[in-house]
Design a protein around this motif. Structure first.
Motif, PDB file in Angstrom:
ATOM      1  N   LEU A 365       0.827  -1.212   0.000  1.00 28.04           N
ATOM      2  CA  LEU A 365       0.000   0.000   0.000  1.00 28.04           C
ATOM      3  C   LEU A 365       0.859   1.258   0.000  1.00 28.04           C
ATOM      4  CD1 LEU A 365      -2.703  -1.144   2.571  1.00 28.04           C
ATOM      5  CD2 LEU A 365      -3.147  -0.567   0.180  1.00 28.04           C
ATOM      6  N   ARG A 366       1.877   1.258   0.835  1.00 28.54           N
ATOM      7  CA  ARG A 366       2.770   2.427   0.902  1.00 28.54           C
ATOM      8  C   ARG A 366       3.469   2.654  -0.432  1.00 28.54           C
ATOM      9  NH1 ARG A 366       5.317   1.109   6.914  1.00 28.54           N
ATOM     10  NH2 ARG A 366       3.675   2.182   8.116  1.00 28.54           N
ATOM     11  N   LYS A 368       2.224   2.217  -3.201  1.00 30.77           N
ATOM     12  CA  LYS A 368       1.228   2.842  -4.078  1.00 30.77           C
ATOM     13  C   LYS A 368       0.852   4.245  -3.596  1.00 30.77           C
ATOM     14  CE  LYS A 368       0.300  -0.812  -6.760  1.00 30.77           C
ATOM     15  NZ  LYS A 368       0.347  -0.817  -8.241  1.00 30.77           N
ATOM     16  N   LEU A 370      -0.464   4.937  -0.607  1.00 27.12           N
ATOM     17  CA  LEU A 370      -1.707   4.860   0.147  1.00 27.12           C
ATOM     18  C   LEU A 370      -1.438   4.707   1.638  1.00 27.12           C
ATOM     19  CD1 LEU A 370      -3.577   2.423  -2.266  1.00 27.12           C
ATOM     20  CD2 LEU A 370      -4.093   4.854  -1.907  1.00 27.12           C
ATOM     21  N   ASP A 371      -2.124   5.518   2.426  1.00 24.22           N
ATOM     22  CA  ASP A 371      -2.018   5.473   3.883  1.00 24.22           C
ATOM     23  C   ASP A 371      -3.302   4.863   4.440  1.00 24.22           C
ATOM     24  OD1 ASP A 371      -0.867   6.468   6.571  1.00 24.22           O
ATOM     25  OD2 ASP A 371      -2.873   7.365   6.515  1.00 24.22           O
ATOM     26  N   VAL A 375      -7.191   6.229   4.154  1.00 29.31           N
ATOM     27  CA  VAL A 375      -8.155   5.451   3.365  1.00 29.31           C
ATOM     28  C   VAL A 375      -9.388   5.117   4.198  1.00 29.31           C
ATOM     29  CG1 VAL A 375      -8.559   3.237   2.231  1.00 29.31           C
ATOM     30  CG2 VAL A 375      -6.440   4.489   1.786  1.00 29.31           C
ATOM     31  N   GLU A 378     -11.709   7.953   4.693  1.00 32.82           N
ATOM     32  CA  GLU A 378     -12.483   8.237   3.482  1.00 32.82           C
ATOM     33  C   GLU A 378     -13.419   7.078   3.134  1.00 32.82           C
ATOM     34  OE1 GLU A 378     -13.804  10.711   0.534  1.00 32.82           O
ATOM     35  OE2 GLU A 378     -12.504  11.142   2.251  1.00 32.82           O
ATOM     36  N   ASP A 380     -12.687   4.235   1.826  1.00 32.00           N
ATOM     37  CA  ASP A 380     -12.354   3.870   0.446  1.00 32.00           C
ATOM     38  C   ASP A 380     -11.528   2.591   0.392  1.00 32.00           C
ATOM     39  OD1 ASP A 380     -12.679   4.388  -2.272  1.00 32.00           O
ATOM     40  OD2 ASP A 380     -10.760   5.416  -2.423  1.00 32.00           O
ATOM     41  N   HIS A 383     -10.936   0.643  -3.231  1.00 35.53           N
ATOM     42  CA  HIS A 383      -9.894   1.031  -4.184  1.00 35.53           C
ATOM     43  C   HIS A 383      -8.494   0.733  -3.652  1.00 35.53           C
ATOM     44  CE1 HIS A 383     -13.297   3.551  -5.781  1.00 35.53           C
ATOM     45  NE2 HIS A 383     -12.877   2.933  -6.851  1.00 35.53           N
ATOM     46  N   ALA A 384      -8.305   0.855  -2.337  1.00 32.41           N
ATOM     47  CA  ALA A 384      -6.992   0.534  -1.760  1.00 32.41           C
ATOM     48  C   ALA A 384      -6.676  -0.944  -1.915  1.00 32.41           C
ATOM     49  CB  ALA A 384      -6.971   0.943  -0.292  1.00 32.41           C
ATOM     50  N   ALA A 387      -5.916  -1.965  -5.432  1.00 35.55           N
ATOM     51  CA  ALA A 387      -4.582  -1.575  -5.890  1.00 35.55           C
ATOM     52  C   ALA A 387      -3.513  -2.600  -5.538  1.00 35.55           C
ATOM     53  CB  ALA A 387      -4.213  -0.218  -5.292  1.00 35.55           C
TER      54      ALA A 387
END
Length: 414
Positions: A365-366, A368, A370-371, A375, A378, A380, A383-384, A387
């Motif tokens: 994740l990192r 990409k 993304l935290d 996430v 939000e 979300d 989507h995370a 990915a």
């Protein structure tokens, strides 16, 4: 991603879902079915409605007529003599309202010699609906309830009073015909009057409870809706026989058996999980950290229905949030994985059934950008996880008996 653990997760999920498909459960319940001698009509509502209706039609040989109302994408073919409709979930829509009207037309002017076979599964609260307020208002109220963090009992206590079919009112519409109801439970403890808001069950909830929930969550209601919350639901029904078949307990037992077959020692933590999804994920990660390094192969199971408080505008579901929230806690533990899946195959308004993470997910994740905390704020998770290959996609399963989360610890790979 650890390919072995992911493979084990997929195999556990597949075996668990096979074990709770409604076909055999419906056939088993129908052993007690005794039509009154007149017409036999079938009405089936919920996420598992098509599967249950097909099993019933095959077992009985034929029905005089019928209506199925299920979620979009869940009708898998024709059922002789039965009209099948798809509608919105978790927010009801005009297709559901129209399909429910067809069911009500089907059961009008029945006699005491007629029998209604009513097949009910989770999701029926949204799918089987004739609102007593304008449809747009019911949709708005539903969205408020879903975003509030209210549990399913609180949600359905309110929804019953805004409906012409919930809280026993559908059974009243069928009278004087007898109703034989087969119910696939998706609520902890199997409260018959709350599953799909109990269209064919006397309502144990009260106006006071409905009003309390509306005030607790500061619902924005019209004067008409407030008045309906003060209108009591049927407390007695003389024309209904009900059978509950299938529940989260069976789902957990099937998951435990599948874990055992793969060499894990299964430990059932609970089949009554009802906390915040992200808290459940964090807790399961903590359990794995406690047992890491013990040299054992363990599988910790938690069944139930966690909740999500919407704080953002992303896309996801409670199972995806649960899994994603576990990722920081198991980071770097190569033999650890957490996954969670909705038995109906759809987690929230997404095509995924749930989510999977392991000791490598946080780093992925990192990479990409993304935290996890951001996430989750939000909402979300979809989507995370998409990915990093962490989505679990089964497609519609034909059943609906809550969710199961599993935390795997493979010492051989730790």
């Amino acid at each position: 991603m650890n390919p072995v653990l992911r493979n084990h997760a997929d195999r556990i999920i597949a075996a668990s879902l096979r074990a709770v498909l409604p076909d055999e459960a419906v056939r088993r319940a129908l052993k007690d079915f005794r039509p009154a001698g007149g017409r036999t009509l079938l009405v089936s509502a919920g996420k598992a409605a098509w599967q249950m209706a097909r099993a019933a039609a095959e077992t009985l040989g034929a029905v005089d007529s019928g209506v199925v109302v299920t979620k979009y994408g869940h009708v898998m073919g024709e059922i002789p003599g039965v009209r099948c409709y798809e509608a919105g979930h978790p927010v009801p829509d005009e297709h559901g309202f129209a399909a429910t009207e067809k069911a009500l037309e089907l059961v009008r002017e029945l006699t005491a010699e007629d029998t209604v076979l009513f097949l009910l599964s989770g999701g029926g609260s949204a799918l089987f609906e004739r609102p007593l307020v304008p449809g747009a208002e019911l949709q708005a109220v539903t969205k408020q309830l879903l975003a509030s963090g209210a549990d399913i009992v609180e949600i359905n206590t309110v929804r019953k009073r805004l409906s012409a079919v919930k809280g026993g009112r559908f059974a009243l519409a069928c009278a004087p015909a007898q109703v034989f109801s087969i119910v696939l439970s998706d609520i902890l403890g199997d409260p018959l009057d709350m599953i799909a808001s109990g269209p064919a069950c006397p309502d144990a909830s009260t106006c006071a409870q409905a009003l309390s929930a509306a005030k607790k969550y500061d619902l924005k209601l019209s004067g008409e809706a407030w008045a309906l919350l003060n209108r009591e639901t049927p407390k007695q029904l003389s024309n209904v026989t009900a059978r509950i078949t299938g529940s989260v307990r069976e789902l957990c037992a099937a998951a435990a058996k599948a874990c055992g077959a793969l060499g894990y020692e299964p430990v059932l933590l609970t089949d009554q999980l009802c906390c915040e999804a992200r808290e459940a994920g964090s807790f399961l990660a903590s359990v794995l950290k406690t047992h890491a390094g013990t040299g054992r192969r363990l599988a910790f199971l938690a069944g139930g229905e966690p909740v999500v408080h919407l704080t953002g505008s992303g896309q996801g579901g409670r199972n995806q949030e649960l899994a994603l929230a576990a990722a920081p806690g198991i980071a770097g533990i190569s033999g650890a994985a957490v996954f969670s899946v909705g038995s109906d195959g759809t987690d929230g308004p997404t095509p995924a059934a749930g989510g999977y993470v392991d000791g490598e997910t946080l780093e992925a994740l990192r990479a990409k950008g993304l935290d996890v905390s951001a996430v989750l704020r939000e909402n979300d998770a979809y989507h995370a996880l998409e990915a990093v290959g962490g989505l679990l996609v089964t497609g519609p399963t034909g059943t609906n008996v809550n969710d199961v989360a599993v935390a795997l610890l493979d010492a051989e790979r730790g």
